[in-house]
Write an enzyme that holds these catalytic residues in place. Sequence first.
Site, PDB file in Angstrom:
ATOM      1  N   PRO A   2       0.836  -1.209   0.000  1.00  0.00           N
ATOM      2  CG  PRO A   2      -0.612  -1.462   1.809  1.00  0.00           C
ATOM      3  CD  PRO A   2       0.611  -2.044   1.173  1.00  0.00           C
ATOM      4  CD  GLU A   3       2.498   3.368  -4.441  1.00  0.00           C
ATOM      5  OE1 GLU A   3       2.777   4.554  -4.629  1.00  0.00           O
ATOM      6  OE2 GLU A   3       2.586   2.493  -5.327  1.00  0.00           O
ATOM      7  CE  LYS A  51       5.453   3.330   0.527  1.00  0.00           C
ATOM      8  NZ  LYS A  51       6.380   2.474  -0.214  1.00  0.00           N
ATOM      9  NE  ARG A 152      14.178   5.954  10.727  1.00  0.00           N
ATOM     10  CZ  ARG A 152      13.702   5.554  11.901  1.00  0.00           C
ATOM     11  NH1 ARG A 152      14.288   5.949  13.011  1.00  0.00           N
ATOM     12  NH2 ARG A 152      12.655   4.771  11.973  1.00  0.00           N
ATOM     13  CG  ASN A 192       7.371   0.012  -7.907  1.00  0.00           C
ATOM     14  OD1 ASN A 192       8.110   0.858  -8.415  1.00  0.00           O
ATOM     15  ND2 ASN A 192       7.421  -1.259  -8.214  1.00  0.00           N
ATOM     16  NE  ARG A 294       9.115  -2.685  -4.747  1.00  0.00           N
ATOM     17  CZ  ARG A 294       8.267  -1.955  -4.033  1.00  0.00           C
ATOM     18  NH1 ARG A 294       8.683  -1.279  -3.008  1.00  0.00           N
ATOM     19  NH2 ARG A 294       6.985  -1.904  -4.373  1.00  0.00           N
TER      20      ARG A 294
END
Length: 304
Positions: A2-3, A51, A152, A192, A294
Amino acid sequence: MPEGNEIHRWAERHETAFAGKLVRVDGPQGRFTDSGLLDGRKLRRVMAVGKHLGYDFGAGRILHIHLGLQGDFTEGKGSLPPVKGALRLRLWNPAAVTWTEIETAPALRRLRYSQNDGSKELPAEQIAWVELRGPMDCTVYDERRWNELLERLGPDPLNGDGPERVLERMAKSRKPVGALLMDQEVAAGIGNIYRAELLFRARLSPFVPGREVPAAVARSIWKDAKALMRAGMVDRRIVTTEKRDRPSYKLMGDRGRGSLGVVLPEELHYVYRRHGKPCLVCGAEVKKQEMEGRNLYWCPSCQA
Ligand SMILES: [Zn+2]
């Protein structure tokens, strides 16, 4: 995986359903042993950054969830369903769950990510319980740890963040822009599908080094990310094509199958998973190649 659109959507739904309420939390199969820290407390809010999800239970107790590749939520109303599958955690509103009701309707289980347009979903106000299976992480953080995570992560297009820090990072990097956009420390929440589609929509080669991307192009990608990802929260599917570029529209115009407010599955994206097929815009063959582990998809002609 999931994005950001999906993660923010869960945050909004779960906040609507549970924030401000005393909620019950358990890990009925022993896969979540910290439920005692949260059970019976009031859920203050649900945060989403990139995410990552953070369920704030006050007193510095934040339930951190990262779905990773396999993680998924199930949600429903009425009584809690029988415990089954690799259930990590359950969260429910005891005032909304009906214990006496015999479970008749099967639990609403999501279809695979991006195959569900959300049209059969429960209204968020009616959610009485949530189940979590298969997450990459489900841990109780203290505030220090949560803040370290935030430090981060790069800016998140869905949290109203501006592109300034993205531009800064890009300007210093020789890494290809296709890799930088996926780096959660550069931009949080882009995965992605959005990576491939944003670059196509900008007609930018994924192989251009970050420091050679003009600032104006980077800003317009960010603006596009905000709009596309917001749209992906509403209808759940990630749709990145413009109507005028969809073959069904080119063929049939407003009389076509794809013009009834429904986007055909094969017309959702310009390049993502369309390798070997003709580009919707120029007809050149869409390419696929691995970049940092990826699959990357792009049109070598539009994105020369
Ligand atoms: Zn093309």
